[in-house]
Write an enzyme that holds these catalytic residues in place. Sequence first.
Site, PDB file in Angstrom:
ATOM      1  N   HIS A 131       0.810  -1.225   0.000  1.00  0.00           N
ATOM      2  CA  HIS A 131       0.000   0.000   0.000  1.00  0.00           C
ATOM      3  C   HIS A 131       0.841   1.273   0.000  1.00  0.00           C
ATOM      4  CE1 HIS A 131       0.269  -0.225   4.549  1.00  0.00           C
ATOM      5  NE2 HIS A 131       0.346   1.081   4.401  1.00  0.00           N
ATOM      6  N   ASP A 161       0.069  -7.587   1.516  1.00  0.00           N
ATOM      7  CA  ASP A 161       0.633  -6.245   1.668  1.00  0.00           C
ATOM      8  C   ASP A 161       2.157  -6.252   1.645  1.00  0.00           C
ATOM      9  OD1 ASP A 161       0.425  -3.512   1.848  1.00  0.00           O
ATOM     10  OD2 ASP A 161       0.066  -3.458   3.996  1.00  0.00           O
ATOM     11  N   GLY A 240       3.248   6.884   7.777  1.00  0.00           N
ATOM     12  CA  GLY A 240       4.608   7.109   7.297  1.00  0.00           C
ATOM     13  C   GLY A 240       5.542   5.996   7.724  1.00  0.00           C
ATOM     14  N   SER A 242       4.623   2.887   7.523  1.00  0.00           N
ATOM     15  CA  SER A 242       4.286   1.727   6.695  1.00  0.00           C
ATOM     16  C   SER A 242       5.490   1.233   5.908  1.00  0.00           C
ATOM     17  CB  SER A 242       3.173   2.087   5.711  1.00  0.00           C
ATOM     18  OG  SER A 242       1.906   1.911   6.266  1.00  0.00           O
ATOM     19  N   GLY A 305     -10.107 -20.885  -1.751  1.00  0.00           N
ATOM     20  CA  GLY A 305     -11.406 -20.590  -2.333  1.00  0.00           C
ATOM     21  C   GLY A 305     -12.600 -21.173  -1.601  1.00  0.00           C
TER      22      GLY A 305
END
Length: 407
Positions: A131, A161, A240, A242, A305
């Site tokens: 992200h 991520d 910040g 991250s 799934g």
Amino acid sequence: MSIRRLVLVSAVLGALAPVGAWAGPDGPKPTPAAATPATPAGATSTGATTPARPSTPSAGKAAKDPDALALAFADSVDDALTRAVASVQESSVTIFAAKKQPDGSFRRESGGSGAFVMWKGKGPFVLSNEHVVRDADALDIITFDGSVYQGHLKDHVATYDIALLDFLGPPPKKFKAAKFGKSESLAEGQWVIATGNPFFLAGDGRCVATLGVISGLERYLRGDFTYANAIQHDAEVNPGNSGGPLWNLSGEFVGINGMISTRGDGSGAGASNTGASFAIPIHLIVRYFDDLLSDKVAACAGYLGIDVRNETDAAGKPTGLRIVKVLDDSPCRKGKPDVKVLVPSKDDVIVQVTLGGVGSTKSYDLFSAADLTNALALYCAGTKVKLKALRGTKSFVWSGELGGAAK
């Protein structure tokens, strides 16, 4: 209270980015925390001056003096923290994501953090969060000495991520790759250090360091991304941070910070950190490194799934996961149906999953949906999988391969 990403948007400098709540409708709801007064963002001092030691008539008496012992212990802790921070500062980098403007120039619009890494002699690369770099037209990577390099997204595992960056031009000649630690061996109460670029305070490349302890392990959070096997800690991290590294006191890289639990303080200044921060453990990330670096295959999270819900007996004891739905693209639906082979279907109860190849399989008993997610997160697409399930009173095993989660 909500879960927020830690990327800092520059539209309003000094304000928290409006990133929205993260917990999914069927995901865990973080325990509400009392609002705490806002505090200035900045680095936690790791080299505070200790009081002068009291004079003692003899070494033997000093050894028995509680005050002297306490001061000696404080000095040893202070020295350990100072050494740890000094050993990791040059491995931490600042990242700015820029968007192309109508006039062709680039404007930095958000910021995050990362860490230098090497893998099997290849590198340097920078490990960060998906992200932080998503939708960026250009990436600036700033190192500890203030040098600026142009970065590029090499590959990612968007589900969890994870993003791996390389350099568009010549990489830094001088860099310090992070030393990987054993995040699977962390313990609650253990000290950790976070470094990064909160509120653009590390815009010059010199990371901000904060200290905390591990509050929980194997946390499971859902939202735009899935955080599986996550490390919860209370080192101060903010927008910040991250993509910034989490370290143990030996200076080993044990995770990347990506989300925090927040609560508004009613002042209109935005949400504040409640002291609950979450990092992706390095032992999960390294499972994808070979694919992240491969020029032949794309890194891809394994996919089963199926939708499940926790199943309990009459006494409320967990007994497995009841299948609510088998999705159309589930690996369980692949291949031609064989009436002699049972395939996981709605209302079956899964009690165990086994993952891995020949000689390296591991079985995980399942008591909650988080158990299944935490297990699957450690395996790439194409991994062999076995599900042990119950249909009524009959037990059966289904074998197949994990599919590829959407990138």
